[in-house]
Design an enzyme around this catalytic site. Sequence first.
Site, PDB file in Angstrom:
ATOM      1  N   GLU A  50      12.558 -26.269  -5.229  1.00 49.18           N
ATOM      2  CA  GLU A  50      13.746 -25.574  -4.458  1.00 49.18           C
ATOM      3  C   GLU A  50      14.930 -26.326  -4.256  1.00 49.18           C
ATOM      4  OE1 GLU A  50      10.563 -25.409  -3.938  1.00 49.18           O
ATOM      5  OE2 GLU A  50       9.830 -23.201  -3.953  1.00 49.18           O
ATOM      6  N   PHE A 112      -0.109 -16.521   6.424  1.00 50.06           N
ATOM      7  CA  PHE A 112       0.019 -17.423   5.358  1.00 50.06           C
ATOM      8  C   PHE A 112       1.452 -17.887   4.743  1.00 50.06           C
ATOM      9  CE2 PHE A 112       0.079 -18.130   0.638  1.00 50.06           C
ATOM     10  CZ  PHE A 112      -0.369 -19.635   0.658  1.00 50.06           C
ATOM     11  N   GLN A 113       1.930 -18.878   4.430  1.00 51.48           N
ATOM     12  CA  GLN A 113       3.217 -19.384   4.242  1.00 51.48           C
ATOM     13  C   GLN A 113       4.427 -18.893   5.325  1.00 51.48           C
ATOM     14  OE1 GLN A 113       3.647 -18.599  -0.252  1.00 51.48           O
ATOM     15  NE2 GLN A 113       2.821 -20.624  -0.347  1.00 51.48           N
ATOM     16  N   LYS A 162       8.826  -9.579   3.047  1.00 50.72           N
ATOM     17  CA  LYS A 162       8.206  -8.793   1.541  1.00 50.72           C
ATOM     18  C   LYS A 162       8.312  -7.266   1.867  1.00 50.72           C
ATOM     19  CE  LYS A 162       4.658  -9.498  -1.883  1.00 50.72           C
ATOM     20  NZ  LYS A 162       3.448 -10.220  -2.102  1.00 50.72           N
ATOM     21  N   MET A 480      22.254 -49.828  -2.923  1.00 49.58           N
ATOM     22  CA  MET A 480      22.984 -49.961  -1.452  1.00 49.58           C
ATOM     23  C   MET A 480      21.996 -50.344  -0.380  1.00 49.58           C
ATOM     24  SD  MET A 480      25.885 -49.486  -0.733  1.00 49.58           S
ATOM     25  CE  MET A 480      27.356 -48.290  -1.461  1.00 49.58           C
TER      26      MET A 480
HETATM   27  C1  LIG Z   1      17.504 -38.456   0.469  1.00 46.77           C
HETATM   28  C2  LIG Z   1      18.200 -39.866   1.000  1.00 46.77           C
HETATM   29  N1  LIG Z   1      17.094 -40.939   1.291  1.00 46.77           N
HETATM   30  C3  LIG Z   1      17.602 -42.247   1.500  1.00 46.77           C
HETATM   31  C4  LIG Z   1      18.914 -42.374   1.507  1.00 46.77           C
HETATM   32  C5  LIG Z   1      19.463 -43.775   1.749  1.00 46.77           C
HETATM   33  N2  LIG Z   1      19.951 -44.417   0.948  1.00 46.77           N
HETATM   34  C6  LIG Z   1      21.388 -44.416   0.664  1.00 46.77           C
HETATM   35  S1  LIG Z   1      21.836 -45.218  -0.767  1.00 46.77           S
HETATM   36  C7  LIG Z   1      20.155 -45.548  -1.123  1.00 46.77           C
HETATM   37  C8  LIG Z   1      19.731 -46.401  -2.171  1.00 46.77           C
HETATM   38  C9  LIG Z   1      20.191 -45.563  -3.645  1.00 46.77           C
HETATM   39  O1  LIG Z   1      19.621 -46.285  -4.731  1.00 46.77           O
HETATM   40  P1  LIG Z   1      19.796 -45.882  -6.169  1.00 46.77           P
HETATM   41  O2  LIG Z   1      19.366 -44.342  -6.353  1.00 46.77           O
HETATM   42  O3  LIG Z   1      18.842 -46.845  -7.048  1.00 46.77           O
HETATM   43  O4  LIG Z   1      21.143 -46.121  -6.371  1.00 46.77           O
HETATM   44  P2  LIG Z   1      22.027 -47.517  -6.207  1.00 46.77           P
HETATM   45  O5  LIG Z   1      22.570 -47.671  -4.793  1.00 46.77           O
HETATM   46  O6  LIG Z   1      21.169 -48.821  -6.962  1.00 46.77           O
HETATM   47  O7  LIG Z   1      23.340 -47.111  -7.265  1.00 46.77           O
HETATM   48  C10 LIG Z   1      19.389 -45.179  -0.091  1.00 46.77           C
HETATM   49  C11 LIG Z   1      17.884 -44.961  -0.283  1.00 46.77           C
HETATM   50  C12 LIG Z   1      19.788 -41.327   1.097  1.00 46.77           C
HETATM   51  N3  LIG Z   1      20.909 -41.574   1.127  1.00 46.77           N
HETATM   52  N4  LIG Z   1      19.218 -39.902   0.564  1.00 46.77           N
END
Ligand SMILES: Cc1ncc(C[n+]2csc(CCOP(=O)(O)OP(=O)(O)O)c2C)c(N)n1
Length: 571
Positions: A50, A112-113, A162, A480
């Site tokens: 979803e 449920f749900q 529902k 990042m």
């Molecule tokens: C759902 C979610 N969880 C955690 C984060 C924290 N976060 C920001 S950037 C990042 C790393 C992203 O890594 P990747 O997808 O490999 O991309 P890159 O930075 O290597 O280009 C994380 C964990 C986020 N933004 N969104």
Amino acid sequence: MKTTGAEILCQALHAQGVRVLFGHPGGAILPFYDAVHRDGRLRHVLTRHEQGAAHAADGWARVTGEVGVCVSTSGPGATNLVTGLATAMADSVPMVAITGQVARAVMGTEAFQETDVLGVTAPVTKYGFLARTADEIPGIVAEAFRIARSGRPGPVLIDVPKDVQTEAVTEGVRAALACSPVEAPPPAAAGADDALMRAKIRRAAALVDRAERPVLMVGRGVLVAGVVEAVRKLAEWADLPVVTTLLGLDAFPAEHPLALGLPGMHGTPRANHAIQESDLVLGLGLRFDDRIVGRAEGFAPRARIVHFDIDPSVVGRTVRPFLSVVGDLATTLPLLASHVRPRVRPSWTSRLRAWDREAEPLTPASAEGLPHARTALRVVAAQISRTGGIVATDVGQHQMWLAQELPDVEPRSHLTSGGMGTMGYALPAAIGAAIACPERDVWVVAGDGGFQMNIQELATAVQERCRLRIVVVNNGFLGMVRQWQEMFYDRRYAASELSGPDFVAVALAYGIPGRTVACGAAVGDAVAWAGAEEGPALLDLRVAREDNVYPFVPAGAALDEFVVAPRVAVS
Ligand SMILES: Cc1ncc(C[n+]2csc(CCOP(=O)(O)OP(=O)(O)O)c2C)c(N)n1
């Protein structure tokens, strides 16, 4: 024959101009799915999760400017929508989410749900409705779409028990729907408020006329209001240099001589210095959020700030404007433009040239021979621009590099989660975009971390024949996060190194052709190959593992206190 709540819901959606639903069925929403099936006019796209449905509706809405619709069952289906709703809310994306709910008689019994989805989603939606009777449905749908579109757009949720879906509607209700036109937007405010607003706009124009070092800051509001052309004309008319926020990137041509690039945390030297030296910041349709502003007290210290936005709650939140004009840019911008005088500012223009427009100079391949992500993404970005494509990015380093490197694209062609920063956004959002614009190439640029968050939507792309070109920027890290750990945690890489599958093998398992690219010289050919494929197609782009995004404004610093890339000796 009796019409049921589920049937009238279909009809009401149709009356709003809905053509596509993104969703995933389950017990509490089955009567509606049955009605959609029998009605036959609404295309339903089955996402594998979803969250994917919500992001796909979001992608669809961002490229069309219309309301995207997603559907889920009660309980876990509904809670899986939450991140997608919050993403749309943060970025002002008009959406309607329809959730099934347990039958009225068992609501509140931990059935449920059963989940209190209105409660769960209240902070991440503009509004939520519970349809208590089938007769209410047409009115609720009309109101939900009006709210989603009006003012600062956003998501609205409709929860439908529902037994409300199976209940028969009263005959008159059905007839009323048949003759009710699609809601027209309310007329623009008139009267005393109008006079005040006009006076403020004249003052704003006088400030623009007098400014010697103005900067125009363009946000997503410019796209939402449909004033992209008018903004460009105003900038050219009055010689106003332009910075575009991450969400406003496609609201002004990146290669325009007046374009200074991205401001803020990863902004270009030219954009950030320009803001800091400006005497007038004219902000159009943006929030001045923390990533753009840096240390708020240090933001544009010599400038008067004039802020145009439709949402009064964003005005003065981070920076205090000298003057604010709250209203729809579709109304306020033409008025402003009609008062602003033509001007040129040669000394400001030449001063701006002293600062780099490039985020960072390109460097040759890394020691291991792997391409640098920025260099490779420049090739991807050029292909997207040249072919009139759309790009959805995920969140992290690749998102910033792509934003810094993207040349001119059409308005509504750069999709990214700016406000929430939602990893896992790119692939499902691109599916929504591809379904809205089947004639255009839609690119996904995702990190190896974020791509694994909604990788299951590859199946949706295949089933729906979406012509996606997917680039996984694979550095083996949550890049990042690693960058922050390198800079601020003494290189202690806690939980940021990540393994992944062989992405090409995964793609093949879904029936998608793929290629691995691990050398700089092969990037051009691989991108051309992906562009020429019917799609979907995937590139596993292996890049240097420890590159950083520059420039970089550290937390608590002002915009001109940015860190630049260390100089690399080019032999
Ligand atoms: C759902 C979610 N969880 C955690 C984060 C924290 N976060 C920001 S950037 C990042 C790393 C992203 O890594 P990747 O997808 O490999 O991309 P890159 O930075 O290597 O280009 C994380 C964990 C986020 N933004 N969104």
